[in-house]
Design a protein around this motif. Structure first.
Motif, mmCIF file in Angstrom:
data_model
loop_
_atom_site.group_PDB
_atom_site.id
_atom_site.type_symbol
_atom_site.label_atom_id
_atom_site.label_comp_id
_atom_site.label_asym_id
_atom_site.label_seq_id
_atom_site.Cartn_x
_atom_site.Cartn_y
_atom_site.Cartn_z
ATOM 1 N N HIS A 223 0.737 -1.164 0.100
ATOM 2 C CA HIS A 223 0.012 0.122 -0.148
ATOM 3 C C HIS A 223 1.111 1.325 0.066
ATOM 4 C CE1 HIS A 223 -3.009 2.786 2.214
ATOM 5 N NE2 HIS A 223 -3.336 2.782 1.015
ATOM 6 N N LEU A 224 1.739 1.227 0.916
ATOM 7 C CA LEU A 224 2.791 2.604 0.886
ATOM 8 C C LEU A 224 3.599 2.849 -0.460
ATOM 9 C CD1 LEU A 224 4.030 2.445 4.378
ATOM 10 C CD2 LEU A 224 2.399 4.120 3.574
ATOM 11 N N ALA A 225 3.998 1.708 -0.855
ATOM 12 C CA ALA A 225 4.782 1.778 -2.285
ATOM 13 C C ALA A 225 3.864 2.600 -3.308
ATOM 14 C CB ALA A 225 5.263 0.328 -2.832
ATOM 15 N N HIS A 226 2.705 2.136 -3.419
ATOM 16 C CA HIS A 226 1.794 2.787 -4.463
ATOM 17 C C HIS A 226 1.612 4.226 -3.965
ATOM 18 C CE1 HIS A 226 -1.734 3.441 -6.860
ATOM 19 N NE2 HIS A 226 -2.272 4.004 -5.928
ATOM 20 N N LEU A 227 1.193 4.399 -2.460
ATOM 21 C CA LEU A 227 0.901 5.776 -2.323
ATOM 22 C C LEU A 227 2.397 6.775 -2.343
ATOM 23 C CD1 LEU A 227 -0.633 5.415 1.094
ATOM 24 C CD2 LEU A 227 -1.761 6.328 -0.952
ATOM 25 N N VAL A 228 3.557 6.266 -2.138
ATOM 26 C CA VAL A 228 4.566 7.113 -2.066
ATOM 27 C C VAL A 228 5.222 7.222 -3.718
ATOM 28 C CG1 VAL A 228 7.098 7.391 -1.413
ATOM 29 C CG2 VAL A 228 5.429 6.500 0.282
ATOM 30 N N LYS A 229 4.921 6.213 -4.445
ATOM 31 C CA LYS A 229 5.206 6.567 -5.780
ATOM 32 C C LYS A 229 4.389 7.632 -6.454
ATOM 33 C CE LYS A 229 6.850 1.731 -6.963
ATOM 34 N NZ LYS A 229 6.187 0.465 -7.614
ATOM 35 N N GLU A 230 3.318 7.721 -6.004
ATOM 36 C CA GLU A 230 2.106 8.601 -6.606
ATOM 37 C C GLU A 230 2.413 9.933 -6.101
ATOM 38 O OE1 GLU A 230 -2.234 9.520 -5.890
ATOM 39 O OE2 GLU A 230 -2.010 7.572 -6.442
ATOM 40 N N VAL A 231 3.068 10.006 -4.705
ATOM 41 C CA VAL A 231 3.300 11.457 -4.075
ATOM 42 C C VAL A 231 4.620 11.943 -4.700
ATOM 43 C CG1 VAL A 231 3.917 12.474 -2.090
ATOM 44 C CG2 VAL A 231 1.891 11.052 -2.109
ATOM 45 N N ARG A 232 5.443 11.112 -5.048
ATOM 46 C CA ARG A 232 6.853 11.383 -5.598
ATOM 47 C C ARG A 232 6.598 11.940 -6.981
ATOM 48 N NH1 ARG A 232 10.672 9.600 -8.911
ATOM 49 N NH2 ARG A 232 12.849 10.475 -8.647
ATOM 50 N N GLN A 233 5.742 11.342 -7.815
ATOM 51 C CA GLN A 233 5.339 11.895 -9.085
ATOM 52 C C GLN A 233 4.738 13.241 -9.069
ATOM 53 O OE1 GLN A 233 6.406 10.748 -11.995
ATOM 54 N NE2 GLN A 233 7.732 9.474 -10.980
ATOM 55 N N THR A 234 4.026 13.390 -8.125
ATOM 56 C CA THR A 234 2.925 14.642 -7.975
ATOM 57 C C THR A 234 4.080 16.007 -7.391
ATOM 58 O OG1 THR A 234 1.087 13.551 -7.372
ATOM 59 C CG2 THR A 234 1.217 15.740 -6.838
ATOM 60 N N CYS A 235 4.986 15.538 -6.637
ATOM 61 C CA CYS A 235 5.765 16.367 -6.301
ATOM 62 C C CYS A 235 6.816 16.718 -7.481
ATOM 63 C CB CYS A 235 6.832 15.607 -5.251
ATOM 64 S SG CYS A 235 6.230 15.688 -3.641
ATOM 65 N N LEU A 236 7.465 15.950 -8.185
ATOM 66 C CA LEU A 236 8.066 16.280 -9.473
ATOM 67 C C LEU A 236 7.333 17.228 -10.301
ATOM 68 C CD1 LEU A 236 9.579 12.980 -10.164
ATOM 69 C CD2 LEU A 236 10.693 14.665 -9.271
ATOM 70 N N THR A 237 6.148 17.160 -10.734
ATOM 71 C CA THR A 237 5.293 18.107 -11.262
ATOM 72 C C THR A 237 5.226 19.487 -10.569
ATOM 73 O OG1 THR A 237 2.964 17.497 -10.387
ATOM 74 C CG2 THR A 237 4.001 16.204 -12.211
ATOM 75 N N LEU A 238 5.419 19.419 -9.522
ATOM 76 C CA LEU A 238 5.369 20.792 -8.630
ATOM 77 C C LEU A 238 6.625 21.411 -8.212
ATOM 78 C CD1 LEU A 238 2.639 19.743 -5.945
ATOM 79 C CD2 LEU A 238 2.173 21.131 -7.769
ATOM 80 N N GLY A 239 7.760 20.987 -9.053
ATOM 81 C CA GLY A 239 9.206 21.606 -8.649
ATOM 82 C C GLY A 239 9.673 20.983 -7.490
ATOM 83 N N MET A 240 9.250 19.932 -6.873
ATOM 84 C CA MET A 240 9.685 19.332 -5.938
ATOM 85 C C MET A 240 10.396 18.042 -5.946
ATOM 86 S SD MET A 240 7.128 20.648 -2.606
ATOM 87 C CE MET A 240 5.584 19.780 -3.442
ATOM 88 N N GLU A 241 11.333 17.641 -5.022
ATOM 89 C CA GLU A 241 11.605 16.274 -4.775
ATOM 90 C C GLU A 241 11.417 15.782 -3.398
ATOM 91 O OE1 GLU A 241 13.398 13.956 -6.607
ATOM 92 O OE2 GLU A 241 14.515 15.143 -8.306
ATOM 93 N N LEU A 242 11.263 14.430 -3.246
ATOM 94 C CA LEU A 242 11.069 13.639 -2.067
ATOM 95 C C LEU A 242 12.121 12.916 -1.613
ATOM 96 C CD1 LEU A 242 8.158 13.579 -0.723
ATOM 97 C CD2 LEU A 242 7.966 11.408 -1.757
ATOM 98 N N CYS A 243 12.247 12.792 -0.184
ATOM 99 C CA CYS A 243 13.560 12.268 0.324
ATOM 100 C C CYS A 243 13.042 11.781 1.840
ATOM 101 C CB CYS A 243 14.896 12.560 0.002
ATOM 102 S SG CYS A 243 15.303 13.850 1.142
ATOM 103 N N ALA A 244 13.830 10.982 2.353
ATOM 104 C CA ALA A 244 13.560 10.639 3.681
ATOM 105 C C ALA A 244 15.043 10.543 4.543
ATOM 106 C CB ALA A 244 12.801 9.245 3.942
#
Length: 389
Positions: free
Chosen positions: A85-106
């Protein structure tokens, strides 16, 4: 409003908290992820634009500072279900971040960002800002939080007490914050030191029974120290409405797989502790005087797996690595019996290879002398892990 009236107002409906039973050993995970400016890799206050893309999602939430997104799993029967479940969510959030000019990390902290945080403009967080002052704006940390389902309040309080002995081990296994504002802090988990300055974080008290806990909780409310259970941020806490024990001490992990390994270990440990609640467990950590518990956690945050911890009231000590070896050997059969052997064995291998995030981050810095490169590697680790998941 008079002071007495203001204090009475803080006593809410959950001053008579009831514990809602959960299916035993179910698991849920909350991930606090960093929102970065794609150009300079600094933290960016991007939660507002991101949430506009998820206006009704129960799984993608703000945190109290605007440079963080919290991704929340469904309740799973085991860690593998949560991972999917989390893999699906985080992949989607990361793609959305990229479209908004952001990167995601932890990671537990951002290695070089020096800006103070902006609070998310929601009522609870604005109240926190008022209460915390400067500390709140400097508390720029990121966590992995794991919930374990239990059947009754007595089990929850028992686990909260029993888990305390394992806090130094969990700190060391999850340590991923050696850098702070461009400096190598000399700590494996500097996040722990940032949180140590705040009001309601740290080692929880122990309680004899649910009434004892409720008396304590109601006293905090009457004193105006808290409004709800959410205002208690202990390293381990009970969540009565969800029927869980929440383990909150771990740094955010660079990859989902590493988060799952920690969750799996906690789930296996819970199964073992519940099965042995009436017996004395040889070769396992036990609760110690508070000052020793506190110093053990300090040393774990300082030196990670290389730290020595006091293991009895006489001052005897062992390294955390030795403690880990004894613990994993003792509980390994439970990993098989509850279907967690995959992640548990991955964690055993990673610890043996000294492949904890704080160690990898330092290796990158020693090779490049660049905190920016450390962040780039953290971004790539998450991306590669998602690609494999």
């Amino acid at each position: 409003m008079k002071s007495s009236e203001r204090r009475r107002k803080t006593i809410s409906a959950d001053s008579t908290l009831e514990f809602t039973p959960s299916k035993p050993l179910t698991v849920g995970i909350e991930l606090e992820l960093q929102l970065l400016d794609k150009e300079n890799l600094n933290l960016t206050n991007g939660i507002g634009p991101l949430l506009k893309c998820y206006p009704r999602s129960p799984y993608i939430k703000p945190e109290f500072i605007q440079n963080t997104v919290e991704v929340i799993s469904k309740v799973g029967e085991n860690t593998a279900q949560v991972h999917a479940h989390l893999a699906h969510l985080v992949k989607e959030v990361r793609q959305t971040c990229l479209t908004l000019g952001m990167e995601l990390c932890a990671a537990g902290t951002h290695p070089f960002d020096k800006e103070l945080a902006l609070f998310t403009p929601l009522p609870r967080y604005l109240r926190m800002e008022k209460d915390a002052g400067y500390l709140g704006h400097a508390q720029i940390t990121f966590a992995t939080q794991v919930h374990i389902g239990v059947q009754e309040a007595a089990e929850a309080l028992y686990l909260m007490h029993a888990f305390k002995a394992y806090l130094p081990l969990l700190i060391a296994l999850s340590a991923s914050s050696p850098f702070w504002r461009g400096y190598d802090t000399g700590f494996a988990s500097y996040r722990q030191r940032v949180l140590a300055a705040t009001r309601s974080y740290g080692i929880p008290p122990s309680f004899n029974d649910w009434q004892h806990f409720m008396d304590f909780y109601n006293a905090l409310q009457r004193a105006g120290m808290i409004q709800t259970i959410n205002d208690i941020h202990w390293d381990i806490r009970v969540r009565p409405h969800w029927g869980t024990v929440e383990v909150r001490v771990m740094d955010a992990q660079p990859t989902l797989t590493e988060s799952m390994q920690l969750a799996s270990f906690i789930r296996v440990l819970a199964a073992y502790l519940l099965a042995h609640s009436e017996t004395s467990i040889e070769n396992m950590p036990h609760a110690l005087p508070w000052w020793i518990e506190k110093d053990n956690c300090y040393m774990a945050s300082r030196l990670g797996l290389e730290a020595n911890c006091v293991v009895d009231k006489n001052g005897s000590f062992k390294s955390i690595y030795e403690i880990w070896q004894a613990v994993q050997a003792e509980i390994q059969s439970y990993a098989y019996s509850i279907g967690e052997s995959r992640y548990f064995e991955q964690l055993i291998k990673r610890v043996a290879e000294r492949n904890i995030s704080y160690q990898r981050q330092r290796n990158v810095y020693q090779a490049t002398h660049s905190c920016e490169k450390v962040v780039s590697v953290l971004i790539n680790e998450l991306e590669d892990d998602l690609a494999c998941g």
